[in-house]
Enzyme design. Sequence first.
Site, PDB file in Angstrom:
ATOM      1  N   PRO A  78       0.840  -1.206   0.000  1.00 44.63           N
ATOM      2  CA  PRO A  78       0.000   0.000   0.000  1.00 44.63           C
ATOM      3  C   PRO A  78       0.870   1.249   0.000  1.00 44.63           C
ATOM      4  O   PRO A  78       1.887   1.306   0.680  1.00 44.63           O
ATOM      5  CB  PRO A  78      -0.821  -0.119   1.274  1.00 44.63           C
ATOM      6  CG  PRO A  78      -0.201  -1.191   2.078  1.00 44.63           C
ATOM      7  CD  PRO A  78       0.621  -2.045   1.164  1.00 44.63           C
ATOM      8  N   GLU A  79       0.488   2.220  -0.774  1.00 41.04           N
ATOM      9  CA  GLU A  79       1.233   3.477  -0.803  1.00 41.04           C
ATOM     10  C   GLU A  79       0.502   4.511   0.042  1.00 41.04           C
ATOM     11  O   GLU A  79      -0.562   4.243   0.593  1.00 41.04           O
ATOM     12  CB  GLU A  79       1.409   3.937  -2.255  1.00 41.04           C
ATOM     13  CG  GLU A  79       2.291   2.964  -3.043  1.00 41.04           C
ATOM     14  CD  GLU A  79       2.963   3.605  -4.252  1.00 41.04           C
ATOM     15  OE1 GLU A  79       3.090   4.843  -4.287  1.00 41.04           O
ATOM     16  OE2 GLU A  79       3.363   2.853  -5.154  1.00 41.04           O
TER      17      GLU A  79
END
Length: 305
Positions: free
Chosen positions: A14-15
Amino acid sequence: MPALLLCAKLRLMPELPEVEHVVRALRRVVVGRRIVATEVTLPKLIWPTSASAFKRKLKDSRITEVSRRGKFILIHIEKGGALPHGRATAPARTSEHVVAVHLRMTGKFLYLSADDELPKHARAIFYLDNDRRLVFSDQRKFGVMKLVAKSRLSKTKGIGELAPEPFSDDFNVSYLKDTLARSRRTLKTLLLDQTRVLGLGNIYAAEALFRAGINPFKVSSELSMKRVMRLHAEILEVLRDAISDSSTSRIDLEQPDGVSYGEAFERFWQVYEREGEPCIKCGTRIRRMTHGGRSTYWCPKCQRR
Ligand SMILES: [Zn+2]
């Protein structure tokens, strides 16, 4: 009642935008709740705190806020100090801690009712005062959960070294110019270093560079002021788009299986995972190069060296 599922796509780390969505989703359901009890099934998750100290410190604490620093989700808790009704005496000493969580590859939060079955990979369970459980599930066990005193947060390893938040005043054009000027690394490499430029992972670094029309393999210190300004604007724009566009509403938190953030966001990717497809600006085929297991995508015409 279906579980609220806050998850990230398995194959994607996840960013920052995805983490921001998790923060917002958590904030909606846990702020103001009291933690009645805690259970930890994977001691290394909370290292170096022991499970017994972790339980003791969290018991009867109240969740006052959920925020974010980089990709750390910060669950703020407060214990003691609350005045009983009508009492005007000085409050007892308040202790303020933060549970700092990094999802890494497969970490996710679930908000379960008392009847919901615990997920197979539940690593930490917070029993709340509304008979619900906040569960941290993590299949691959790379997640991190640090219990730190609020006053020590900025000195905590992994958090203290982070570059300024992208939407803060400290992340301005001159900060970016100075940071790039000091580095002989390529832009692609530098933009992924969270102690230099915070917020971009592999996906959004590629997207920001594409939008700015800058070649990912250019040496950082060689970027002109005009291009630094362009890059600064596009970094903010790509993050803003990912955080605030309608993809938020495409994430259905009530779905038991969860809609992955990756799927929701990838519709707006312009170069990432588009190798061989025509560039949306000029029609040239998008190229990909792999280095150290990570792929870089770019348009050879719009992002000429
Ligand atoms: Zn192009």
